[in-house]
Motif scaffolding. Structure first.
Motif, mmCIF file in Angstrom:
data_model
loop_
_atom_site.group_PDB
_atom_site.id
_atom_site.type_symbol
_atom_site.label_atom_id
_atom_site.label_comp_id
_atom_site.label_asym_id
_atom_site.label_seq_id
_atom_site.Cartn_x
_atom_site.Cartn_y
_atom_site.Cartn_z
ATOM 1 N N ALA A 194 34.035 34.186 27.278
ATOM 2 C CA ALA A 194 35.199 35.080 27.340
ATOM 3 C C ALA A 194 36.379 34.375 28.014
ATOM 4 O O ALA A 194 36.194 33.562 28.926
ATOM 5 N N PRO A 195 37.613 34.705 27.635
ATOM 6 C CA PRO A 195 38.785 34.060 28.236
ATOM 7 C C PRO A 195 39.263 34.728 29.517
ATOM 8 O O PRO A 195 40.097 34.176 30.238
ATOM 9 N N THR A 196 38.756 35.933 29.818
ATOM 10 C CA THR A 196 39.186 36.663 31.005
ATOM 11 C C THR A 196 37.966 37.221 31.737
ATOM 12 O O THR A 196 36.871 37.291 31.185
ATOM 13 N N VAL A 197 38.182 37.643 32.978
ATOM 14 C CA VAL A 197 37.080 38.162 33.791
ATOM 15 C C VAL A 197 36.909 39.661 33.574
ATOM 16 O O VAL A 197 37.821 40.352 33.115
ATOM 17 N N THR A 198 35.728 40.133 33.937
ATOM 18 C CA THR A 198 35.406 41.556 33.947
ATOM 19 C C THR A 198 34.998 41.946 35.360
ATOM 20 O O THR A 198 34.221 41.229 35.999
ATOM 21 N N VAL A 199 35.521 43.049 35.866
ATOM 22 C CA VAL A 199 35.125 43.530 37.194
ATOM 23 C C VAL A 199 33.700 44.048 37.099
ATOM 24 O O VAL A 199 33.401 44.922 36.285
ATOM 25 N N ARG A 200 32.803 43.531 37.946
ATOM 26 C CA ARG A 200 31.380 43.856 37.850
ATOM 27 C C ARG A 200 30.978 45.059 38.699
ATOM 28 O O ARG A 200 30.043 45.776 38.341
ATOM 29 N N ASN A 201 31.628 45.262 39.818
ATOM 30 C CA ASN A 201 31.272 46.418 40.649
ATOM 31 C C ASN A 201 32.249 47.559 40.380
ATOM 32 O O ASN A 201 33.283 47.378 39.732
ATOM 33 N N HIS A 202 31.891 48.746 40.876
ATOM 34 C CA HIS A 202 32.822 49.869 40.831
ATOM 35 C C HIS A 202 33.598 49.875 42.156
ATOM 36 O O HIS A 202 33.015 50.179 43.202
ATOM 37 N N PRO A 203 34.883 49.553 42.163
ATOM 38 C CA PRO A 203 35.648 49.676 43.410
ATOM 39 C C PRO A 203 35.581 51.109 43.928
ATOM 40 O O PRO A 203 35.657 52.070 43.134
ATOM 41 N N SER A 204 35.422 51.285 45.230
ATOM 42 C CA SER A 204 35.158 52.618 45.782
ATOM 43 C C SER A 204 36.339 53.562 45.653
ATOM 44 O O SER A 204 36.179 54.777 45.742
#
Length: 429
Positions: free
Chosen positions: A402-412
């Protein structure tokens, strides 16, 4: 049952991580007994989609970089951990400071990672997030501790009493940093400001560099790295009380090409030119700056000095230590549980662990700082460092190809929070 679950899950985690240092079972049991946390159990409903239920698979993000998620039973309920492991023995892999281009600015971790081309990232230092105690004074968004990006020293640390975040463990201070030296080894260290203002009348010690808070009675320097944010916050509070009123005895001079070109009674705002330094003084520092006349020659020198090492930091970020030489620091909080982020390094400083907890409702109780230290040690870290937590905790990584990142956690907070800096993982180039 707790000991059995801890040992069984711990062994599976280590096996799947492959490169994590193996430890004796007695160490695991002692760690579990001390803080009541372990790697065990399946994730309850609501676990991050990236990790799924239970222990997620190891995902190869890029050469030398892997991501996975797992569940940690803890004092106040299960926590979900998101982990990126980094192998600095791979010559193509490096760590760097993510930042929005100015010290007094904020941006989300994923945006900074994508702009810089990072394959993985975690949020960084605590920061000046609010100014309710100082009406009319704007929060700067600037980080608490020192920051170094690609060898460029961006800022120094505010006084201990001016920091945001939980209480520091005994023996730790705001100049503490986690970083990677020119030798490509990660370590915990300390960066102290050494600086001087040379004038025609003598020399003044420099008390700050691009900081949102200056020591009482000092002179601080602001450069183009600070950005356009107002410098007024730098004279508010005291060394021991962040909420104390702003000083009424202040002065500011602008130095361009080695000469004073402007002066003002109150710290100003706006960009600092590439060849300018703005000096802000409070109390006795202000009194010294008032002696400078427009046209007078002034030379400002500053550098951050790494304590006890001959290898300068190529990258460094603030926070505070929780684990040194494989031992949790004395006095770590065992009561307050929260969503947290941390970074750790193995014995030789060549294997790193970037950690962020999930902020989804089922996991929001998080871990205590003592539990974070225990977890980082179990993962293989010999030294570990707490980063900003709560709504700031964010870990992102790329899917393979993939060319971009994915946020893995749920920010609170339900969405990514803009933060002043982060730790980026880069491969190649």
């Amino acid at each position: 049952m707790l000991r059995t679950a801890w040992v069984g899950r711990s062994q599976r985690i280590r096996s799947s991580l492959g490169g994590a240092r193996r430890r004796a079972v007695v160490t695991v049991l002692t760690c579990a007994a001390l803080v009541g946390a372990g790697l065990a159990g399946a994730a309850p409903a609501g676990a991050a989609a990236s990790g799924g239920g239970g222990d997620g698979p190891v995902v190869r993000v890029a050469s030398g970089v892997e991501y996975r998620s797992f569940t940690v039973p803890a004092t106040y309920g299960p926590a979900r951990a998101h982990l990126v492991t980094v192998d600095l023995r791979d010559p193509r892999v490096r760590l760097g400071l993510l930042h929005p281009g100015a010290v007094a600015a904020r941006r989300t971790v994923s945006a900074m990672a994508d702009t810089a081309g990072a394959v993985a990232a975690v949020n960084g230092d605590f920061f000046n997030i609010s100014e309710a105690q100082h009406p009319g004074v704007e929060a700067t968004g600037a980080a608490v501790g020192p920051a170094v990006a690609d060898g460029r020293q961006l800022k120094a640390a505010v006084p201990d009493g001016q920091r945001f975040g939980p209480a520091l463990p005994p023996g730790t201070h705001t100049p503490d940093v986690f970083g990677v030296g020119l030798d490509r080894r990660a370590r915990i260290g300390r960066l102290d400001l050494h600086g001087t203002v040379h004038t025609e009348q003598g020399r003044l010690p420099l008390g700050g560099l691009n900081q949102y808070a200056l020591p009482v009675g000092s002179v601080g320097a602001f450069t183009a790295d600070w950005g356009a944010m107002s410098r007024l916050r730098s004279v508010c509070g005291t060394d021991t009380d962040r909420a104390a009123p702003c000083s009424t005895d202040t002065y500011e001079v602008t130095v361009r090409a080695g000469r004073v070109v402007a002066a003002a009674d109150t710290p100003g705002a706006g960009p600092v030119g590439a060849h300018e330094t703005v000096l802000v003084g409070r109390e006795s520092g202000a009194q010294q700056l008032r002696k400078l006349a427009v046209g007078e020659r002034v030379h400002v020198r500053h550098r951050l000095v790494a304590e006890g090492s001959r290898s300068p930091f190529r990258f460094a970020v603030g926070g505070y230590p929780v684990l040194r030489d494989g031992r949790p620091l004395a006095g770590l909080d065992t009561l307050t549980s929260a969503v947290r982020s941390a970074v750790g390094a193995s014995d030789d400083g060549r294997r790193l662990y970037l950690l962020a907890l999930d902020g989804a409702p089922d996991f929001r109780t998080g871990l205590t700082i003592a539990e974070v230290a225990a977890l980082m040690r179990e993962l293989g870290a010999r030294d570990a460092f707490s980063l900003d937590g709560g709504g700031s905790s964010t870990l992102a990584s790329r899917d393979p190809g993939a060319p971009t990142v994915t946020v893995r956690n749920h920010p609170s907070g339900g969405m990514e929070r803009a933060v002043p800096n982060g730790i980026g993982v880069f491969v190649g180039g």
